[in-house]
Design an enzyme around this catalytic site. Sequence first.
Site, PDB file in Angstrom:
ATOM      1  N   SER A  57      36.004  44.382  15.392  1.00 22.10           N
ATOM      2  CA  SER A  57      36.407  44.659  16.774  1.00 22.10           C
ATOM      3  C   SER A  57      37.479  43.687  17.292  1.00 22.10           C
ATOM      4  CB  SER A  57      35.150  44.650  17.649  1.00 22.10           C
ATOM      5  OG  SER A  57      35.448  45.015  18.960  1.00 22.10           O
TER       6      SER A  57
ATOM      7  N   ASP B 164      41.731  46.596  21.594  1.00 22.91           N
ATOM      8  CA  ASP B 164      41.239  45.572  20.665  1.00 22.91           C
ATOM      9  C   ASP B 164      41.410  46.130  19.239  1.00 22.91           C
ATOM     10  OD1 ASP B 164      39.257  47.508  20.883  1.00 22.91           O
ATOM     11  OD2 ASP B 164      37.634  46.087  20.482  1.00 22.91           O
TER      12      ASP B 164
ATOM     13  N   ASP C  83      38.104  50.567  20.633  1.00 21.99           N
ATOM     14  CA  ASP C  83      37.081  51.139  21.522  1.00 21.99           C
ATOM     15  C   ASP C  83      37.263  50.608  22.945  1.00 21.99           C
ATOM     16  OD1 ASP C  83      36.174  48.607  20.896  1.00 21.99           O
ATOM     17  OD2 ASP C  83      34.112  49.210  20.434  1.00 21.99           O
TER      18      ASP C  83
HETATM   19 MG    MG Z   1      35.958  46.893  19.757  1.00 25.92          MG
END
Ligand code: MG
Length: 451
Positions: free
Chosen positions: A97, A240, A244
């Site tokens: 992430s 990012d 998401d």
């Molecule tokens: Mg993320």
Amino acid sequence: MTRLFGTNGIRGVVGRDMTAELAVRVGRAIGTHFGGGTVALARDPRLSGPMLCRAVAAGLMSSGVEVIDLGMVPTPCAQYYVHMHAGLKGGVVITASHNPREFNGIKALDAQGMEMAREEEEAIEAVYFEDRYRTAEWSEVGDLRSDTGAIDLYLRGILSRVDVEAIRKRRLTVVADPANGAGCVTTPYLLRALGCRVLTINGQPDGAFPGRLPEPTAEHIGDLMRMVVEAKADLGVAHDGDADRAIFVDETGAFLYGDRSLALLARAELAARGGLVVTPVSTSSVLEDVVREAGGHLMRTRVGSPIVARTMLAQGAVFGGEENGGILFPAHQFCRDGGMTLAKMLELVAREGRPLSELVAALPQYSLQKVAVEVPVDRREATLAALLGLVRDREVDTTDGVKIHAPDGWFLVRPSGTEPLFRIYAEARSPERAKALASEGAELVRRAVRS
Ligand code: MG
């Protein structure tokens, strides 16, 4: 019990905590938990992605699970793929992430494409720690095939849930900064389909993240802020590493804090049909004001997107999200989705016919202050208990940490999960008052440590 999964999957530094051996074992544990069937597998562009994907796939297949490799796609794209294919047992995404370059991680998805519930993670952890792997017979070993259709399915899903004509008519100029992350393969194409003039920076997938660090903070996206001004764009968007999350820059080049975009989008969603909005206890009061004004209800949860998503599902919420740019649109899916958030923001700007900076200026204004106080890890519980004693005559909320309401603001004290610190978040109408509340919180923590 020892834990494998953190608040957002399994994360670690590659070659130290996150190794091929670990990935094989985690793949075997997830496959054993699923007990056969078919699972989707995806990754972000981190350099260790191909290695970890193959290791997880080997583990899954050895336990008798069929694997569909979706390749390098955003996490919400993989989640949507699982969500839309009723026959799948779930999915696995190799991503860290927003974490720095040296990290990678393994995230497990359930049959709806949601991040797994804690009980399911515990079942996988039990297989892992007790070495109870299922090993398929030679004739039952899982197969591996690819599906390059996930991106198209995902983009069509988003386009079916926004007013494409209204957005196209405005011919917006948008600068996109996917951070050299997974958003590179979706966001520029989404913008193009929405009739935007699209400029990209950090737009080629590259796990070395040469352009900037993957977390879309004001410190990291200065290039985007300058380019929005230079290109006279209507707005900028930053993701990012696994896309998401979506963070916005207005047409003046100003960084738009995630709580503000959350409030703007909440108002737009509620205007259509009212209903329940879910957010963690740490989110700004601006969301509370906006939701109340729009005739909706706000429910606050512990911090963490899986908790927000599960609460939304259980309570039938119409909207939810966090102040970090992670926003969920349940009609689409119960997961944070940077692409969907971008499309909804464009729809809002197109419908309002006003610049983003004006829409933000019309929101109630709050100031947030953050400070930290050192607290040894072994004093964490005692300090929290002492703190509760010190504030027993105040209006206290213990949903996550200790949140104390004042007539003109609040402060929240939360122990850090990873460092010997207590963090204090304070919010009020003026910066001076927010600072005073933060200092009051810090002083209370210091007294609690000593007691
Ligand atoms: Mg993320």
